[in-house]
Enzyme design. Structure first.
Site, mmCIF file in Angstrom:
data_model
loop_
_atom_site.group_PDB
_atom_site.id
_atom_site.type_symbol
_atom_site.label_atom_id
_atom_site.label_comp_id
_atom_site.label_asym_id
_atom_site.label_seq_id
_atom_site.Cartn_x
_atom_site.Cartn_y
_atom_site.Cartn_z
ATOM 1 N N ASN A 165 -11.054 -2.410 -5.389
ATOM 2 C CA ASN A 165 -10.287 -1.454 -6.197
ATOM 3 C C ASN A 165 -10.932 -1.143 -7.551
ATOM 4 O O ASN A 165 -10.560 -0.169 -8.217
ATOM 5 C CB ASN A 165 -8.836 -1.924 -6.393
ATOM 6 C CG ASN A 165 -7.979 -1.820 -5.142
ATOM 7 O OD1 ASN A 165 -7.055 -2.609 -4.946
ATOM 8 N ND2 ASN A 165 -8.269 -0.848 -4.282
ATOM 9 N N ASP A 187 0.828 -1.213 0.000
ATOM 10 C CA ASP A 187 0.000 0.000 0.000
ATOM 11 C C ASP A 187 0.863 1.265 0.000
ATOM 12 O O ASP A 187 1.979 1.260 0.516
ATOM 13 C CB ASP A 187 -0.909 -0.022 1.239
ATOM 14 C CG ASP A 187 -2.112 0.892 1.083
ATOM 15 O OD1 ASP A 187 -2.344 1.422 -0.029
ATOM 16 O OD2 ASP A 187 -2.826 1.101 2.082
#
Ligand code: IPE
Ligand code: IPE
Ligand code: MG
Length: 220
Positions: A57, A9
């Protein structure tokens, strides 16, 4: 350690800090993944699972999603020879039917070509832990926990001992929900594209100091 998993991330923030498009952050993230694979091999780790794209996502902009998909198919094409040469088995977990047919075919071909490698790179793509569990439940005919685990996308892969998340967020974001029952977690504020050997070593040292009781009591 046999299996390390990473929630990669912070690519977007890495790019934004530099006033670059987010996609440049994802590109730098792909390079960080390349490096991380080498740290793992040198440390004797056998499986590296990375969270590359979650079922959530898809909510991102069309531009970012299509850029990420292109990056992935580029990664597959450009890495083929190296993976074969370095005996790395490539494997994808996730709802792969969400991906374009072309990408699905490229993935299947690479999995086939790299089968039986000494090190396994598992890429979580359109992956959600809940989605994986629901799909497994539909296949499950009853039995033990081990029988259920054999219905998951990760069938045959040992559970990860350690899960690293970069960028300072401290949540699982739907990653390996079943498999992480007894995983240790390591959180670092470092953004994924900046994750280097020193950061990897810090995570390994932290893991080495932990006492993994798994519900039992040591020394008894
Ligand atoms: C992680 O980086 C990679 C993907 C989710 C594809 P992010 O894109 O989430 O980066 P931040 O969290 O916005 O910095
Ligand atoms: C998790 O990161 C997914 C990946 C790293 C691929 P996100 O950036 O999507 O997660 P949230 O939104 O911060 O929970
Ligand atoms: Mg993020």
């Amino acid at each position: 350690m046999e299996h390390l998993a990473v929630i990669m991330d912070g690519n977007g923030r890495w790019a934004e800090k530099r006033h670059l498009p987010r996609l440049m952050g994802h590109r730098a993230g792909a390079e960080a993944l390349d490096r991380c694979m080498h740290y793992c091999k040198a440390a004797g780790i056998k499986y590296l699972t990375v969270y590359a794209f979650s079922t959530e996502n898809w909510k991102r902009s069309e531009e970012e999603v299509s850029g990420l998909m292109k990056l992935l198919s580029g990664f597959i094409r450009s890495k083929e020879q190296t993976l074969v040469k370095e005996k790395v088995a490539f494997r994808v977990i996730g709802r792969r039917t969400d991906l374009s047919e072309k990408l699905q075919a490229e993935i299947a071909a690479l999995e086939e070509k790299t089968r039986g490698g000494e090190f396994t790179l598992v890429v979580a793509l359109s992956y959600g832990g809940r989605d994986e569990i629901v799909r497994a439940a539909m296949k499950f005919k009853g039995g033990t926990e081990a029988d259920f685990a054999a219905c998951l996308d990760t069938a045959g892969i040992p559970d990860p001992e350690l899960i690293i998340r970069t960028s300072g967020e401290q949540r699982t974001s739907n990653f390996l929900l079943w498999q992480s029952a007894y995983s240790e977690y390591y959180f670092t504020p470092v953004l994924w594209p900046d994750f280097d050997q020193a950061e990897f070593d810090k995570a390994m040292e932290s893991f080495a100091k932990r006492e993994r009781r798994k519900g039992g009591r040591l020394g008894r």
